[in-house]
Design a protein around this motif. Sequence first.
Motif, PDB file in Angstrom:
ATOM      1  N   LYS A  73      -7.650  76.820  86.994  1.00 32.33           N
ATOM      2  CA  LYS A  73      -7.291  77.607  85.763  1.00 32.33           C
ATOM      3  C   LYS A  73      -7.586  79.063  86.238  1.00 32.33           C
ATOM      4  O   LYS A  73      -7.027  79.664  85.689  1.00 32.33           O
ATOM      5  N   GLY A  74      -8.724  79.059  86.859  1.00 30.93           N
ATOM      6  CA  GLY A  74      -9.105  80.468  87.311  1.00 30.93           C
ATOM      7  C   GLY A  74      -8.249  81.312  88.024  1.00 30.93           C
ATOM      8  O   GLY A  74      -7.714  82.218  88.174  1.00 30.93           O
ATOM      9  N   THR A 107      -5.872  84.216  87.581  1.00 27.09           N
ATOM     10  CA  THR A 107      -6.142  85.420  88.441  1.00 27.09           C
ATOM     11  C   THR A 107      -4.645  85.698  88.925  1.00 27.09           C
ATOM     12  O   THR A 107      -4.195  86.987  89.163  1.00 27.09           O
ATOM     13  N   LEU A 108      -3.827  84.862  89.406  1.00 22.36           N
ATOM     14  CA  LEU A 108      -2.478  85.058  89.920  1.00 22.36           C
ATOM     15  C   LEU A 108      -1.771  85.749  88.920  1.00 22.36           C
ATOM     16  O   LEU A 108      -0.750  86.617  89.089  1.00 22.36           O
ATOM     17  N   GLU A 109      -1.752  85.256  87.601  1.00 18.56           N
ATOM     18  CA  GLU A 109      -1.134  86.028  86.675  1.00 18.56           C
ATOM     19  C   GLU A 109      -1.730  87.564  86.150  1.00 18.56           C
ATOM     20  O   GLU A 109      -0.527  88.294  86.204  1.00 18.56           O
ATOM     21  N   GLU A 143       0.029  92.992  87.287  1.00 16.76           N
ATOM     22  CA  GLU A 143      -0.467  94.336  87.701  1.00 16.76           C
ATOM     23  C   GLU A 143       0.775  94.641  88.666  1.00 16.76           C
ATOM     24  O   GLU A 143       1.203  96.083  88.694  1.00 16.76           O
ATOM     25  N   MET A 144       1.024  93.707  89.539  1.00 18.09           N
ATOM     26  CA  MET A 144       2.488  94.051  90.435  1.00 18.09           C
ATOM     27  C   MET A 144       3.514  94.741  89.715  1.00 18.09           C
ATOM     28  O   MET A 144       4.187  95.655  90.167  1.00 18.09           O
ATOM     29  N   GLU A 145       3.709  93.727  88.598  1.00 11.02           N
ATOM     30  CA  GLU A 145       4.938  94.207  87.723  1.00 11.02           C
ATOM     31  C   GLU A 145       4.894  95.770  87.062  1.00 11.02           C
ATOM     32  O   GLU A 145       5.765  96.355  87.249  1.00 11.02           O
TER      33      GLU A 145
END
Length: 185
Positions: free
Chosen positions: A35-36, A40-42, A47-49
């Motif tokens: 879940k973490g 973190t990936l989301e 942020e990248m988007e």
Amino acid sequence: MIRRIVIGSTLALATAALLPVVRNTVRPLVATGVKGAKSTLETIKEEMEDIIAEAKLERMQNQFEKELAESDIEINQTAERKRSTIALIPAAKNKLIPLVDTGVKSVKSTFETIKEEVEDLIVEAKMDRMQKQFDKQLSDVEQDILGEQEPSSTQEITNEQEVTSEVEPTSELEFDNKEEIKSDS
């Protein structure tokens, strides 16, 4: 070798006994870690988007400013050309109008000459065609006349031609004056 078998068997039994305990302990830790990692990936993805969107927006803004500057330069150049063209019009008008008029007259006279020559050629062609038709009709008539006449009448025509060819020059000189001929006719 027996020693290895005993150690392997002991480890297999211990693993079988400890596996449910380890599974119950590690499973919540792994779920929390997953879940973490997902959150973190989301977050990284968002942020990248955002960074990509800002970069695209900045690129579009720079392109728009560049095109706006180019169009301003082009508008200014066009306005300057128009001003210089308008300034040249009176001077060019006084010099170009006589040249254009002379050129137009020359072209008109050339076309008139060509038109007259074409008309003359057409008239000559028509006259040639008419002459050929007349010659053919005359030949047809002569053949018809000669074919219908008897040998004795052909002899008479030949005698008449000889008589007319022996006309005296004095009879021809009576109409030397063209005015006399016109007044007689």
